[in-house]
Design a protein around this motif. Structure first.
Motif, mmCIF file in Angstrom:
data_model
loop_
_atom_site.group_PDB
_atom_site.id
_atom_site.type_symbol
_atom_site.label_atom_id
_atom_site.label_comp_id
_atom_site.label_asym_id
_atom_site.label_seq_id
_atom_site.Cartn_x
_atom_site.Cartn_y
_atom_site.Cartn_z
ATOM 1 N N ARG A 264 61.548 -8.141 -0.816
ATOM 2 C CA ARG A 264 61.426 -6.397 -1.004
ATOM 3 C C ARG A 264 62.318 -6.435 0.168
ATOM 4 O O ARG A 264 62.958 -5.190 -0.442
ATOM 5 N N MET A 265 62.419 -6.593 0.618
ATOM 6 C CA MET A 265 63.272 -6.508 2.135
ATOM 7 C C MET A 265 64.181 -6.497 1.938
ATOM 8 O O MET A 265 65.718 -5.450 1.545
ATOM 9 N N GLY A 266 64.745 -7.442 1.409
ATOM 10 C CA GLY A 266 65.809 -7.802 1.005
ATOM 11 C C GLY A 266 67.101 -8.458 2.416
ATOM 12 O O GLY A 266 68.702 -7.455 2.253
ATOM 13 N N CYS A 267 66.634 -8.015 3.069
ATOM 14 C CA CYS A 267 66.927 -8.511 4.919
ATOM 15 C C CYS A 267 67.899 -10.387 4.287
ATOM 16 O O CYS A 267 66.873 -10.682 3.509
ATOM 17 N N SER A 268 69.286 -10.305 5.320
ATOM 18 C CA SER A 268 68.836 -12.007 5.724
ATOM 19 C C SER A 268 67.878 -12.138 6.319
ATOM 20 O O SER A 268 67.780 -12.661 7.517
ATOM 21 N N VAL A 269 67.751 -13.273 5.579
ATOM 22 C CA VAL A 269 66.276 -14.516 6.378
ATOM 23 C C VAL A 269 66.895 -16.297 7.326
ATOM 24 O O VAL A 269 67.673 -16.542 7.124
ATOM 25 N N LEU A 270 66.224 -15.816 8.246
ATOM 26 C CA LEU A 270 66.289 -17.268 9.260
ATOM 27 C C LEU A 270 65.456 -17.818 9.494
ATOM 28 O O LEU A 270 64.641 -17.355 9.232
ATOM 29 N N PRO A 271 65.546 -18.902 8.704
ATOM 30 C CA PRO A 271 64.238 -20.152 8.615
ATOM 31 C C PRO A 271 63.966 -20.493 9.278
ATOM 32 O O PRO A 271 65.271 -20.708 10.498
ATOM 33 N N GLY A 272 62.604 -20.928 9.998
ATOM 34 C CA GLY A 272 62.171 -21.635 10.786
ATOM 35 C C GLY A 272 62.776 -22.784 11.274
ATOM 36 O O GLY A 272 62.812 -23.226 12.054
#
Length: 239
Positions: A219-227
């Motif tokens: 829902r935040m719609g941010c760019s995600v950097l996975p771990g």
């Protein structure tokens, strides 16, 4: 938050584990063994030196297969990137598993942030999860304990995203191209986000909370950097 406070995020490779693919994508790829990087994140606005996670416990045979050549020791890799470990001001831990909080001792001048629920669970986890926590290392650290969503610094905040562990948190970093989410093990691979619902880690303490956390990130719609995705390392810096 001050509009001028923006950060850059640098992924730092600090080791590699070999695990079934299902370790990162629950119930998929049980027969496929893959290499996954251990990653710490150097975040800076040009003044403060911030880390998200500290990487894996030095290899001692307990967490094999696990490789960490000398150039990937966190202190060596950071210095190669121009960062003195003694100059690190803040360390935010997504959670306290051995591969994310194994080198806290290197950052003697930093303030460490962790969720209270994570610290409590690490002290007395379910037996099946005992091996995930290197108690000798993590309980030598003094923490600034958080209770829920918190603003850490101007332009950096954390939100609680339990499921992988009870006190997992994701770090929101404001950059010149919008906010990035450093998701820790909530989202291990970019591939996890290709499924509907998103795929989860095989290590988890609460599936209901896990899926709620994923919905929150979505829902935040941010760019995600996975771990734990090697593709993260294709870029030296975000954005």
């Amino acid at each position: 938050m001050s509009p001028e406070t923006v950060y850059r995020v640098y992924p730092i490779h600090v080791g590699t584990i070999i695990r079934p693919k299902s370790n990162m994508i629950y119930m998929k790829g049980e027969d496929i063994r893959c290499e996954f990087p251990l990653i710490i994140w150097y975040v800076t606005d040009g003044q403060r030196n911030i880390l998200v996670d500290t990487g894996g416990t030095p290899p001692d045979g307990r967490y094999m297969p696990y490789a960490c050549p000398q150039e990937q020791y966190p202190e060596v890799a950071l210095r190669a990137a121009g960062v003195d470990p003694d100059a690190v001001t803040d360390v935010i831990l997504t959670h306290l598993h051995w591969d994310h909080a194994g080198n806290n001792h290197l950052f003697k001048n930093a303030v460490f942030y962790v969720q209270r629920k994570e610290l409590q669970y690490a002290a007395a986890p379910l037996k099946v999860h005992e091996g995930s926590y290197d108690k000798q290392i993590i309980f030598e650290t003094t923490y600034r304990i958080l209770d829920g969503d918190s603003d850490i610094l101007d332009g950096i905040s954390v939100i609680t995203t339990p499921g992988h562990s009870p006190g997992s948190q994701s770090v929101i970093v404001r950059t010149c191209s919008g906010a990035y989410v450093l998701a820790g093990d909530l989202i291990g691979l970019y591939e996890c986000m290709e499924y509907d619902p998103m795929a989860i880690n095989s290590i988890h303490t609460d599936l209901f909370s896990y899926y709620k956390s994923l919905d929150r990130i979505k829902r935040m719609g941010c760019s995600v950097l996975p771990g734990h995705d090697f593709r993260v390392l294709d870029k030296k810096c975000y954005p």
